[in-house]
Design an enzyme around this catalytic site. Structure first.
Site, PDB file in Angstrom:
ATOM      1  N   GLN A   1       7.786   5.255   2.641  1.00  0.00           N
ATOM      2  CA  GLN A   1       8.386   4.705   1.511  1.00  0.00           C
ATOM      3  C   GLN A   1       8.119   3.320   1.111  1.00  0.00           C
ATOM      4  OE1 GLN A   1      12.467   5.584   3.796  1.00  0.00           O
ATOM      5  NE2 GLN A   1      12.904   3.920   2.640  1.00  0.00           N
TER       6      GLN A   1
ATOM      7  N   LYS B   1       4.802  12.280  -4.361  1.00  0.00           N
ATOM      8  CA  LYS B   1       4.825  11.079  -4.648  1.00  0.00           C
ATOM      9  C   LYS B   1       5.885  10.911  -5.777  1.00  0.00           C
ATOM     10  CE  LYS B   1       2.235   6.717  -5.229  1.00  0.00           C
ATOM     11  NZ  LYS B   1       0.892   6.283  -5.803  1.00  0.00           N
TER      12      LYS B   1
ATOM     13  N   ASP C   1      -5.774  -2.746  -7.445  1.00  0.00           N
ATOM     14  CA  ASP C   1      -4.960  -2.816  -6.279  1.00  0.00           C
ATOM     15  C   ASP C   1      -5.939  -2.301  -5.210  1.00  0.00           C
ATOM     16  OD1 ASP C   1      -2.656  -3.523  -4.763  1.00  0.00           O
ATOM     17  OD2 ASP C   1      -1.831  -1.702  -5.209  1.00  0.00           O
TER      18      ASP C   1
END
Length: 481
Positions: A191, A218, A318
């Site tokens: 998380q 997700k 990312d």
């Protein structure tokens, strides 16, 4: 004074004023040209022709009636202050919705200074006071909206979306995707502040207790970044498109996660369902450094994924260890996940322009974001390859020149310095150990890329693969950790 008042009484005025907006009119006008109001006809000749001022109103009474006026010399306000049954002076302006809204805005500045007033034909335009030394554009108020030009410009910028506080799901919770398939939550895997990752199984599956039937769910805020990820998966990573690419490139594997479904939970959450993709790279590494052979193997697999993503008009934005998953097997599969920051750099084949300071610094670790991201530039293909190069150095040496810094500007300055001098970067990271020629070749090629230039993926991969072969490694073999 009495003589002048007597002269004013005898003088006949050949104009009058609209009772609706106060506009000066000729005596024969039946409708006001400004507001369209019908001009009432009066049997009194003095009212029909304009009017004559009464003799029973002294100047002192006029002054008392007008003492609350902002500007006693304003002829418009003087006429508005006169009132008598025998005369028809210019009526006071009626308050409109705009004026009421403006009054609420100007209350904020009442204690500082009285508002200045600009006379406009038929209307009164009020401006808030300008503080000494303050720029006028900060003080100018728009009559319609009560906002300044600067606030209008800021309102056009993208505002951060409201983040919903996520609540943990209990084991056994059932969720239904958009196709009607039902999923049961088994356990929480990880998380963050914006996302939860669960292990789920499809309800009614014969292998519900087997790891082969487990999926990854997700979940995030309905309108949060997970929406961007869903948009990318539906637009650029459909299973049929991935299979077609694998066939065209004569590949065996491509680490794009397969989305098995998506849906909504209550009115606040959105979720995506993925096939099992193994373990995250940090959990596999367990804080250990990776041998050069393993880093080269990983980089080749990730280059394949980036090549596919870039060919579909997107960049990942990312690239880091937390977004890399390893599925062990005869040929280790390497997945690149986490497309919540994916950016469409080339919509409809048109590359975005280079412009600094247009985008905020992305969230996440400063260690691996590209120089373009530091400068507020929309990231392009070279940005992903640069981030991958930083990861390679960190996985193998555990050192980056800027790892101990927290100031983004200082980190950006060091990255710029070392990307201009790649040998110095490798010397800093490797220390006393011998530098890797494969690392030097890759980072030099990436540092020389222009913003809109298409990287030569085949050449980059071929050099890394050749270096892997020199270390007795092969892409068909399992990864060694």
């Amino acid at each position: 004074m009495e003589a002048s008042n007597l002269h004013w009484t005898k003088q006949r005025v050949t104009f009058r004023f609209c009772p609706q907006c106060g506009t000066k009119l000729q005596s024969d006008f039946k409708f006001c040209p400004s507001c369209g109001k019908k001009i009432p006809c009066s049997a009194d000749p003095s009212e029909r022709e304009g009017t004559s001022a009464p003799t029973n109103i002294s100047p002192s009474k006029v002054d008392e009636a007008c003492k609350d006026s902002i500007d006693s010399q304003d002829s418009t306000e003087v006429h508005g202050c006169l009132s008598s049954s025998n005369v028809s002076p210019r009526p006071a302006l009626r308050k409109t919705r705009k004026s009421y809204r403006l009054n609420r805005v100007l209350k904020l500045n009442v204690n500082e200074a009285p508002p200045s007033k600009t006379q406009v034909r038929g209307k009164a335009r009020l401006l808030p006071p300008v503080e000494q030394g303050e720029k006028s554009d900060k003080a100018t108020v728009d009559i319609a909206t009560g906002s300044s030009p600067k606030s209008k410009a800021l309102s056009k910028a993208k505002k951060p979306k409201h983040t919903v506080a996520l609540e943990t799901l209990e084991n056994g919770t059932e969720m239904t995707d958009m196709t009607g398939r039902k999923w049961t939550v088994m356990q929480l895997l990880s998380q963050s502040m914006t996302e939860f990752v669960y292990q789920v199984v499809e309800k009614g599956s014969k292998k519900s207790s087997s790891s082969e039937s487990s999926y990854i769910l997700k979940m995030g805020a309905k309108d949060g970044r997970i929406f961007n990820e869903q948009n990318f998966l539906q637009r650029a990573a459909r299973p049929s498109s991935v299979k077609k690419w694998i066939k065209q490139q004569n590949m065996d594997l491509l680490g794009i996660p397969s989305c098995a479904g998506f849906g909504f939970y209550t009115d606040s959450y959105r979720f995506l369902i993925f096939s099992s993709i193994g373990q995250s790279l940090p959990s596999v590494m367990q804080d250990k450094l990776l041998p050069e052979k393993t880093v080269l193997h990983l980089t080749c697999r990730l280059l394949d994924v980036l090549h596919y993503i870039h060919s579909n008009e997107y960049v990942h934005c990312d690239v880091k260890a937390e977004n890399i998953y390893i599925l062990s097997g005869q040929a280790t599969q390497v997945y690149l996940v986490g497309y919540s920051h994916a950016f469409r750099y080339c919509p409809s084949g048109q590359h975005v322009e280079y412009s600094e300071g247009r985008r905020a610094l992305p969230e996440g670790s400063l260690d691996f974001i590209s120089l373009d991201a530091h400068k507020g530039v929309a990231q392009s293909r070279r940005s992903d390859l640069q981030s991958l190069g930083y990861c390679m150095l960190h996985w193998h040496t555990g050192v980056l020149p800027w790892s101990t810094l927290t100031n983004p500007d200082k980190v950006a300055a060091l990255k710029q310095r070392y990307m201009d001098d790649v040998p110095a970067l490798l010397s800093h990271c490797f220390g006393q150990k011998r530098d890797s020629s494969a690392f030097l070749s890759y980072l030099t090629a990436v540092a020389n890329l222009q913003y809109t230039e298409q990287p030569n993926y085949s050449e980059l991969r071929a050099k890394l693969s050749a270096a892997l072969s020199q270390l007795s490694g092969h892409l068909d073999e399992p990864l060694v950790f």
